[in-house]
Design an enzyme around this catalytic site. Structure first.
Site, short mmCIF file in Angstrom:
data_model
loop_
_atom_site.label_atom_id
_atom_site.label_comp_id
_atom_site.label_asym_id
_atom_site.label_seq_id
_atom_site.Cartn_x
_atom_site.Cartn_y
_atom_site.Cartn_z
N ASN A 199 33.82 -9.23 57.59
CA ASN A 199 34.59 -9.12 58.99
C ASN A 199 33.28 -9.43 59.94
O ASN A 199 32.40 -8.76 59.99
CB ASN A 199 35.11 -7.55 59.31
CG ASN A 199 35.77 -7.17 60.60
OD1 ASN A 199 35.75 -6.30 60.92
ND2 ASN A 199 36.47 -8.28 61.08
N ASN A 222 37.95 -9.62 70.93
CA ASN A 222 38.53 -9.95 69.68
C ASN A 222 38.23 -11.49 69.55
O ASN A 222 38.23 -12.22 70.57
CB ASN A 222 39.70 -9.55 69.55
CG ASN A 222 39.98 -8.10 69.09
OD1 ASN A 222 39.19 -7.61 68.08
ND2 ASN A 222 40.83 -7.42 69.72
N CYS A 232 35.15 -0.95 67.17
CA CYS A 232 35.28 -1.77 65.81
C CYS A 232 34.12 -0.93 64.78
O CYS A 232 33.08 -0.82 65.21
CB CYS A 232 34.61 -3.23 66.40
SG CYS A 232 34.55 -4.17 64.93
N GLY A 233 34.85 -0.50 63.80
CA GLY A 233 34.13 0.06 62.77
C GLY A 233 33.03 -0.62 62.08
O GLY A 233 31.99 -0.54 62.01
N ASN A 234 33.53 -1.82 61.66
CA ASN A 234 32.48 -2.68 60.79
C ASN A 234 31.60 -3.23 62.14
O ASN A 234 30.39 -3.49 61.82
CB ASN A 234 33.28 -3.88 60.21
CG ASN A 234 33.98 -3.81 59.22
OD1 ASN A 234 33.47 -2.78 58.25
ND2 ASN A 234 35.16 -4.06 59.03
N ASN A 292 40.89 2.99 68.63
CA ASN A 292 41.70 1.65 68.63
C ASN A 292 43.02 2.13 67.99
O ASN A 292 43.14 2.80 67.12
CB ASN A 292 41.26 0.31 68.26
CG ASN A 292 40.57 0.53 66.85
OD1 ASN A 292 40.48 1.57 66.25
ND2 ASN A 292 40.14 -0.59 66.27
N HIS A 330 45.93 2.13 65.29
CA HIS A 330 46.43 1.75 63.98
C HIS A 330 47.69 2.20 63.55
O HIS A 330 47.99 3.47 63.80
CB HIS A 330 45.44 2.22 62.78
CG HIS A 330 43.89 1.61 63.23
ND1 HIS A 330 43.52 0.39 62.64
CD2 HIS A 330 42.78 1.95 63.87
CE1 HIS A 330 42.30 0.35 62.88
NE2 HIS A 330 42.08 1.05 63.85
N GLU A 341 45.00 -7.48 62.11
CA GLU A 341 44.14 -7.09 63.12
C GLU A 341 44.79 -7.23 64.73
O GLU A 341 45.12 -8.38 64.87
CB GLU A 341 42.82 -7.25 63.15
CG GLU A 341 41.85 -6.34 62.37
CD GLU A 341 40.45 -6.44 62.57
OE1 GLU A 341 40.28 -6.25 63.66
OE2 GLU A 341 39.63 -6.49 61.67
N CYS A 381 38.39 -4.35 57.77
CA CYS A 381 38.54 -3.53 59.27
C CYS A 381 38.10 -2.23 58.87
O CYS A 381 38.80 -1.33 58.04
CB CYS A 381 40.08 -3.56 59.41
SG CYS A 381 40.29 -2.56 61.17
N GLY A 388 40.41 0.52 60.40
CA GLY A 388 41.45 0.31 59.76
C GLY A 388 41.41 1.04 58.50
O GLY A 388 42.22 1.78 57.89
#
Ligand SMILES: N[C@H](CCC[C@H](N)C(=O)O)C(=O)O
Length: 356
Positions: free
Chosen positions: A93, A146, A155-157, A233, A235, A290, A299, A302
């Site tokens: 990612n 994005n 955004c986790g990553n 965000n 999900h 996504e 993700c 995610g």
């Protein structure tokens, strides 16, 4: 290089503080999870309570700044008309990281981000992430576009990549903490010189303990069971349809079904959608469509949403390995402190300059 990162999505005021832990090998974030219900109106006029998980990271960080980082590093170059960037990825990612600490205006517009993210005509990435000046007393702010130019809350990553990027920019060594404001709340990484990651739990106000799990959502003529959670965000997590709960994720045509979830009328802000296969209570497999980026190789938010949804649906234990197309993430939803931990890699790919 394994890095774990945190998801921080406080429900309420940004007054709470959360810590993230980063080390050369592992970043662990601790995030208390609380449930809140959102009302969504489905096409059938039936309102369902849709839990939205709020997570606020709280732990501390250890970073080993790259040995060779020096003050006259590439990142100090400031030629006008060019944007210098570092390409990072977390399990594939991938993101273009921009040093934006000198201005509160992103140096790349959403339209330019679309061009830069193009994998044929641009650098190629799932998004552009900016290290920006802090607000309300924080050290930095993270903003992200994005690859379609939309701006998500979190955004986790990406936060794992940003934390490493900041460490390189600031040439961090030894004990150090800094605060990052995100659209989903605060993350406060604390660098531990002893390499330990201590966890400073964030206290979120209790929320209504209402949550609806395995709700029916009609998509493309099929009745899917979905559990919807927010990591800051949105999900939508599904393990299958009412007819079949034994999803074979590799057989899904995500390019077809993904946008139908993303743009479904029950998701006014659109949604990220995770399709999940359960190998065992500690081993899940997911693919993700996504919001604003399409199918990505991983993700982070995610994967966290998937484990929390799986626990609530009684399908998984609180510590799971989640296989994504780009690789595995280890997720733990701790019963002890109600935090969610995520562990995975964040790697530099290359440095570059692009004319804008
Ligand atoms: N496309 C997502 C943002 C990136 C999330 C994902 N890359 C992660 O690692 O959490 C959204 O619009 O909410």
């Amino acid at each position: 290089m394994a890095i774990a990162a945190a998801i921080t999505a406080p429900l309420t005021t940004p007054s709470h503080r959360s810590l993230s832990s980063i080390s050369a090998n592992t970043i662990r974030f601790a995030s208390p999870v609380t449930l809140q219900s959102n009302n969504l109106k489905f096409a059938a006029g039936r309102a369902i309570q849709c839990p939205s998980f709020r997570i606020s990271a709280a732990s501390s960080m250890r970073i080993e700044a790259p040995e060779n980082s020096s003050s006259d590093s590439f990142l100090d170059r400031k030629e006008s008309g060019f944007v210098h960037f570092v390409k990072y990825h977390g399990l594939g990612n991938d993101f273009i990281l921009v040093d934006n600490r000198d201005t509160t205006e992103p140096k790349v517009s959403p339209d330019q981000a679309v061009k830069l993210c193009d994998r044929n005509f641009g650098i190629g990435a799932d998004g552009v992430i900016f290290a920006m000046p802090g607000v309300n007393g924080t050290d930095y702010t993270m903003r992200i576009f994005n690859s379609d130019g939309s701006e998500p809350e979190m955004c986790g990553n990406g936060i794992r990549c940003l934390a490493k990027f900041i460490a390189e920019l600031e040439n961090f060594h030894g004990k150090k903490s800094f605060t990052i404001h995100t659209g989903a709340g605060l993350i406060v990484p604390e660098i531990q010189d002893d390499g330990k990651a201590s966890d400073v739990p964030t206290k979120l106000p209790p929320n209504r303990d209402q949550s609806v799990v395995k709700s029916r959502l009609d998509v493309d003529g099929r009745a899917w069971n979905v559990t919807c959670v927010s990591m800051g965000n949105p999900h939508c997590v599904t393990f299958g349809t009412e007819q079949s709960q034994d999803l074979q994720v590799d057989e899904l045509n995500l390019a077809d079904i993904g946008p139908k979830f993303e743009h479904h009328e029950v998701f006014p802000a659109r949604t990220n959608t995770e399709f999940v296969q359960v190998f065992s209570p500690t081993h899940l497999k997911m693919r993700v469509w996504e919001r604003g980026a399409g199918e990505t190789l991983a993700c982070g938010t995610g994967a966290c949403a998937v484990v929390v949804a799986a626990v609530l649906e009684g399908r998984a234990a609180r510590s799971c390995t989640v296989d994504l197309p780009g690789g595995p993430l280890d997720i733990e939803w701790s019963e002890k402190d109600n935090h969610v931990y995520m562990t995975g890699p964040a790697e530099v790919v290359f440095y570059g300059s692009v004319p804008l």
